[in-house]
Design a protein around this motif. Structure first.
Motif, PDB file in Angstrom:
ATOM      1  N   TYR A  29       0.832  -1.199   0.000  1.00 27.73           N
ATOM      2  CA  TYR A  29       0.000   0.000   0.000  1.00 27.73           C
ATOM      3  C   TYR A  29       0.870   1.254   0.000  1.00 27.73           C
ATOM      4  N   VAL A  30       1.895   1.270   0.844  1.00 30.05           N
ATOM      5  CA  VAL A  30       2.773   2.436   0.935  1.00 30.05           C
ATOM      6  C   VAL A  30       3.558   2.610  -0.366  1.00 30.05           C
ATOM      7  N   ARG A  31       4.129   1.517  -0.850  1.00 29.87           N
ATOM      8  CA  ARG A  31       4.912   1.553  -2.094  1.00 29.87           C
ATOM      9  C   ARG A  31       4.082   2.073  -3.259  1.00 29.87           C
ATOM     10  N   ASP A  32       2.903   1.487  -3.452  1.00 28.69           N
ATOM     11  CA  ASP A  32       2.103   1.844  -4.617  1.00 28.69           C
ATOM     12  C   ASP A  32       1.442   3.204  -4.466  1.00 28.69           C
ATOM     13  N   SER A  33       1.142   3.613  -3.234  1.00 31.85           N
ATOM     14  CA  SER A  33       0.635   4.968  -3.014  1.00 31.85           C
ATOM     15  C   SER A  33       1.694   5.993  -3.395  1.00 31.85           C
ATOM     16  N   TYR A  34       2.930   5.722  -2.998  1.00 30.31           N
ATOM     17  CA  TYR A  34       4.027   6.641  -3.308  1.00 30.31           C
ATOM     18  C   TYR A  34       4.235   6.741  -4.822  1.00 30.31           C
ATOM     19  N   LEU A  35       4.070   5.615  -5.517  1.00 28.06           N
ATOM     20  CA  LEU A  35       4.250   5.592  -6.971  1.00 28.06           C
ATOM     21  C   LEU A  35       2.991   6.013  -7.728  1.00 28.06           C
ATOM     22  N   MET A 121       3.545   4.176   6.590  1.00 31.71           N
ATOM     23  CA  MET A 121       2.849   5.459   6.440  1.00 31.71           C
ATOM     24  C   MET A 121       1.811   5.597   7.548  1.00 31.71           C
ATOM     25  N   ASP A 122       1.787   6.761   8.196  1.00 30.95           N
ATOM     26  CA  ASP A 122       0.763   6.968   9.222  1.00 30.95           C
ATOM     27  C   ASP A 122      -0.527   7.440   8.568  1.00 30.95           C
ATOM     28  N   ARG A 123      -1.554   7.622   9.361  1.00 30.47           N
ATOM     29  CA  ARG A 123      -2.863   7.930   8.782  1.00 30.47           C
ATOM     30  C   ARG A 123      -2.930   9.320   8.167  1.00 30.47           C
ATOM     31  N   LYS A 124      -1.930  10.171   8.449  1.00 34.96           N
ATOM     32  CA  LYS A 124      -1.882  11.500   7.861  1.00 34.96           C
ATOM     33  C   LYS A 124      -1.022  11.528   6.590  1.00 34.96           C
ATOM     34  N   GLY A 125      -0.539  10.350   6.167  1.00 37.84           N
ATOM     35  CA  GLY A 125       0.214  10.258   4.927  1.00 37.84           C
ATOM     36  C   GLY A 125       1.700  10.482   5.067  1.00 37.84           C
ATOM     37  N   ILE A 127       5.436   9.389   5.688  1.00 39.96           N
ATOM     38  CA  ILE A 127       6.134   8.121   5.443  1.00 39.96           C
ATOM     39  C   ILE A 127       7.350   7.985   6.347  1.00 39.96           C
ATOM     40  N   ARG A 128       7.469   6.816   6.945  1.00 44.18           N
ATOM     41  CA  ARG A 128       8.676   6.438   7.689  1.00 44.18           C
ATOM     42  C   ARG A 128       9.485   5.522   6.783  1.00 44.18           C
ATOM     43  N   ASP A 129      10.726   5.903   6.514  1.00 39.89           N
ATOM     44  CA  ASP A 129      11.521   5.214   5.490  1.00 39.89           C
ATOM     45  C   ASP A 129      12.972   5.066   5.963  1.00 39.89           C
ATOM     46  N   PRO A 130      13.217   4.178   6.924  1.00 42.70           N
ATOM     47  CA  PRO A 130      14.562   4.097   7.499  1.00 42.70           C
ATOM     48  C   PRO A 130      15.613   3.488   6.578  1.00 42.70           C
ATOM     49  N   PHE A 131      15.204   2.831   5.482  1.00 41.01           N
ATOM     50  CA  PHE A 131      16.185   2.127   4.646  1.00 41.01           C
ATOM     51  C   PHE A 131      16.285   2.686   3.224  1.00 41.01           C
ATOM     52  N   GLY A 132      15.708   3.845   3.006  1.00 40.57           N
ATOM     53  CA  GLY A 132      15.887   4.521   1.731  1.00 40.57           C
ATOM     54  C   GLY A 132      15.070   3.981   0.586  1.00 40.57           C
ATOM     55  N   GLY A 133      13.873   3.479   0.868  1.00 33.22           N
ATOM     56  CA  GLY A 133      13.033   2.936  -0.197  1.00 33.22           C
ATOM     57  C   GLY A 133      12.616   3.966  -1.221  1.00 33.22           C
TER      58      GLY A 133
END
Length: 433
Positions: A29-35, A121-125, A127-133
């Motif tokens: 969900y996070v990946r495809d939302s970002y894309l 991703m939190d409910r406000k959109g 993104i937490r991305d500790p590994f550089g996705g």
């Protein structure tokens, strides 16, 4: 995915947060939302323990309590909610022997396969991305989280997932990740054939299937399946991929992509049955593939036998094969080779002779009064009674003959004319049991 489902997902996060827990959208969900790609489902990670999740929501399914997963139902839609966890040693290079529930989101993300799948991703959109996705996606790179060797040794299925993700999202596999994959290809023997088939189906159905097929060839992965496959595809190098395969993405129907691949491998109908069984395709999928190959094989044999190209004879050949093998496979043949005519083999009399089937096959199919025995205006019981004969093997052959003649337009498809025609053939069936 509907906006309603996303709203429900955010409401689910808020309810967990209001109860004092952390909760985030994770994974695809996070990946495809970002894309800004289409979303299929929503997975959630939380600091809440499974029993705490079940206390908060009225409708829950204990999908995998041992691994911390509860499916929360909101209406008819299920949301998989999994507690933050660490995984112990993996068994048989496929699954962890156990999990430890933890309180750290970052530690939970650290166990995931690729950086693009290790975002939250939190409910406000946010993104937490500790590994550089995000950076990897922006640069078009697919990279393992942490040590690629370890990631692939933990779960050998990740090697096929790596190739599928790289092809579907049109990404370059990062050098160390590709090296880790190639160094562990023999571990694919630990993966069930059902899982191999599922990944290959997703790859072939994806946005860039030819890229995936090239990566499969380059990796040599399919040489190490649990059940050995006797497919030319297994041994193809990138240089040996048929040129026509580059057009596979032009076929919108995934079933037709598999048909093109099977045709380019020169599979016989029997080989398709045997190899399809090894890959755990359904009986329906295998039967359709086998009929398609039979139809194509019969056309080639009959075309090779013709000294001169005769449109009338070609029409009869086409209609005969529709009746004996099936109209669905005729439609499949037209759909596949209509898009990829370069895949048609040269016949003994020259490859250009196929053109007549591509140009007229659809018209011939549409003009057929009958396509199978069930379409006849006469059934076996009526035919046997009229000829005053006991039913037997002769009856099936008789109905097939009538179907072929009606399909070719040699006899009108009405009971009277069919019976008259049948009477003229009684000598042919006289000695049949």
């Amino acid at each position: 995915m509907s906006q309603g489902m996303i709203r429900d997902g955010k409401a689910l996060l808020k309810k967990l947060e209001d109860a004092g827990h952390e909760a985030y959208f994770v994974g695809g969900y996070v990946r495809d939302s970002y894309l800004k790609r289409g979303i299929k489902d929503i997975d959630i990670a939380t600091s809440a323990l499974p029993e705490q999740v079940m206390e908060l929501f009225d409708s829950c399914i204990p999908t995998g309590l041992h691994h911390g997963t509860v499916t929360v139902m909101i209406g008819s839609v299920g949301f998989e909610v999994t507690t933050f966890r660490k995984e112990s040693e993996y068994e048989a290079h496929r699954r962890p022997s156990g999990v430890e529930f933890i309180r750290s989101l970052e530690e939970d993300l650290r166990r995931r396969d690729f950086t693009m799948n290790a975002m939250a991703m939190d409910r406000k959109g946010r993104i937490r991305d500790p590994f550089g996705g995000r950076k990897d996606l922006e640069q078009g790179i697919l990279r393992c989280v942490g040590d690629p060797e370890l990631r692939f040794r933990e779960d050998a299925l990740r090697m096929l997932r790596c190739i599928r993700f790289a092809s579907h999202y049109d990404l370059e596999v990062e050098e160390a990740t590709w090296s880790g994959l190639q160094g562990n290809i023999r571990l694919l023997q630990h993966v069930a054939m059902e899982r191999v088939r599922a990944e290959l189906e997703r790859l072939v159905a994806g946005d860039h299937p030819y890229r995936g097929l090239r990566l499969i060839a380059d990796s040599r992965l399919l040489r190490h399946t649990k059940v050995k496959l006797q497919l030319p595809w297994v041994h193809w190098t990138v240089q040996e991929l048929p040129d026509a395969l580059a057009s596979i993405g032009g076929l919108p129907n995934p079933a037709h992509r598999w048909m093109l691949l099977a045709h380019l491998m020169s599979l016989s109908p029997q080989s398709a049955v045997e190899e399809g069984g090894k890959l755990t395709f359904s009986g329906k999928q295998i039967a359709r593939m086998s009929r398609f190959l039979s139809f194509s094989q019969r056309l080639r044999e009959q075309l090779d036998a013709m000294r001169e190209l005769d449109p009338l004879s070609c029409a009869l050949i086409w209609k005969e094969n529709v009746v004996t093998i099936g109209s669905e496979c005729a439609q499949d043949w037209l759909d596949v080779f209509g898009v990829v005519p370069a895949a048609l083999p040269s016949t003994d009399n020259g490859g250009g002779r196929w053109t007549i089937f591509l140009e007229r096959g659809r018209m011939w199919l549409q003009e057929m009064p009958v396509r199978k025995a069930a379409d006849l205006a006469l059934n076996g019981q009526q035919l046997a009674a009229h000829l005053k004969r006991e039913p037997g093997p002769w009856l099936g052959r008789a109905l097939m003959k009538l179907t072929l003649e009606a399909a070719a337009g040699h006899v009108p498809n009405n009971r009277k004319d069919l019976l008259v025609f049948a009477e003229s053939l009684t000598r042919e069936w006289k000695n049949d049991a």
